[in-house]
Scaffold this active site. Structure first.
Site, PDB file in Angstrom:
ATOM      1  N   ARG A 152     127.570  93.965  31.193  1.00 44.33           N
ATOM      2  CA  ARG A 152     126.901  92.920  31.997  1.00 44.33           C
ATOM      3  C   ARG A 152     125.498  93.508  32.766  1.00 44.33           C
ATOM      4  O   ARG A 152     125.568  94.589  33.276  1.00 44.33           O
ATOM      5  CB  ARG A 152     127.518  92.580  33.002  1.00 44.33           C
ATOM      6  N   HIS A 157     121.248  89.724  24.270  1.00 39.55           N
ATOM      7  CA  HIS A 157     122.677  89.140  24.366  1.00 39.55           C
ATOM      8  C   HIS A 157     123.313  88.660  23.146  1.00 39.55           C
ATOM      9  O   HIS A 157     123.742  87.468  23.199  1.00 39.55           O
ATOM     10  CB  HIS A 157     122.580  88.353  25.749  1.00 39.55           C
TER      11      HIS A 157
END
Ligand code: NDP
Ligand code: OXD
Length: 313
Positions: free
Chosen positions: A228, A276
């Site tokens: 993350r 991502h």
């Protein structure tokens, strides 16, 4: 018996189609559809609106459609129900591909060759063996362990760091705050596959960067982050790339997504970026997984891969 699919930022049609194929006998609805909230037993979600899930009085379980669950744990109104996360070979294999690809990009000095090709320049560099490079994986969970196995198969030396004690053949394992420094000093390529929790937020900062091995063959350490974005202090990474304390980096996740056009990361030296996509959630594979879990649960088996709310992952 109705299943609700609430995916913010993703196209829902593929999910609806895949779920109807995996469970033709069930009703599958989207937030805008007409349905009685009392009929919803399962919610399959990605970044649902905070507070939304508490509006279903008979909800029994929440399925996160990604392996990460910070999109749910940050909802102060999340109902006190089991939260199941994705543990599926399709998603895991995708992440391992990203990790292997990016370790190899740095190990095989691809930034240099891409620049040389653009300049029509024939510039061979010395290449060391995989066994000379130590890859340190932060997060030895479902994804970290699979990536470790693939890297070991290629001949890399692999270390791992986790919160609690983990053992894995061929991997030197470290844990907790006391294990961090010895782990970092043995790491040439750091790979973060950590979940975002109160403990991991801003964890990879200047101090961590400076504690990485400086005696490896790459001429300096490299950082990869597909866990993350908020686990990494982007300013510290940028500074280290610019002044050469870091030899390179690869990022798939960012503190703010999409990465704003004005971010200095776009032009940082020796940085490979992906938006991502390291391990996309595939509707067909993951619908089969979720329906399989629901069928087992309804047959009386306990739900698996539950999030521990206390730990935050
Ligand atoms: P797991 O829960 O299986 O593993 C998490 C690992 O992180 C565990 O080894 C855990 O330690 C370790 N960990 C957690 N907190 C700490 C801490 N404070 N200190 C040290 N280690 C810690 O998760 P997955 O492997 O399935 O997924 C990892 C993350 O990858 C997800 O949470 C998500 O953020 C990210 N992800 C990113 C994707 C992408 O496309 N970029 C796709 C999918 C996931 P322990 O073993 O002791 O519990
Ligand atoms: C996930 C993600 O958590 O895509 O699955 O990041």
């Amino acid at each position: 018996m109705t299943i609700l699919v609430a995916v913010r930022g993703w196209k829902p049609d593929h999910w609806i189609r895949a779920l109807r194929e995996a469970a033709p006998d069930r009703r599958v609805v989207l937030p805008g559809d007409e349905f009685d909230p009392a009929t919803i037993r399962y919610a399959l979600v990605w970044k649902p609106e905070p507070g939304y899930l508490k509006t279903f009085p008979n909800l029994e379980a929440i399925f996160s459609l990604g392996a990460g669950v910070d999109h749910l744990t940050t909802d102060p109104d999340l109902p006190d129900l089991p939260v199941v996360r994705i543990v599926d070979p399709d998603l895991t294999g995708r992440m391992t591909e990203w990790v292997v690809l990016n370790v190899l990009l740095h190990h095989r000095r691809h930034a240099h060759y891409a620049a040389a090709q653009a300049a029509a320049s024939w510039k061979p560099l010395r290449q060391w063996a995989a066994g000379a490079v130590r890859v340190g994986i932060m997060g030895l969970g479902e994804l970290g362990r699979d990536a470790a196995r693939a890297l070991l198969a290629l001949g890399f030396k692999v270390n791992g760091w986790s919160r609690t004690e983990r053992r894995m053949d061929g991997v030197e394992c470290f844990r907790g705050a006391q294990g961090l420094a010895p782990f970092l000093v043995r790491t040439d390529i750091l790979v973060s596959l950590l979940p975002l929790t109160a403990e991991t937020e801003n964890l990879i900062d200047r101090a961590v960067i400076d504690a990485l091995a400086k005696d490896g063959p790459l001429g300096g350490p490299v950082i990869l982050n597909a866990g993350r974005g908020r686990s990494l202090v982007e300013r510290d990474l940028l500074d280290a790339l610019k002044d050469g304390r870091l030899k390179g980096a690869s990022l798939d996740v960012f503190a703010t997504e999409p990465l704003p056009p004005e971010s200095l990361l776009w032009n940082a030296p020796n940085l490979f970026m992906t938006p991502h996509v390291a391990a996309e959630s595939d509707p067909v594979a993951l619908s089969r997984y979720v329906i399989g879990e629901i069928v087992a649960y309804e047959a009386g088996q306990p739900l698996r891969h539950l999030v521990d709310r206390g730990k935050g992952y």
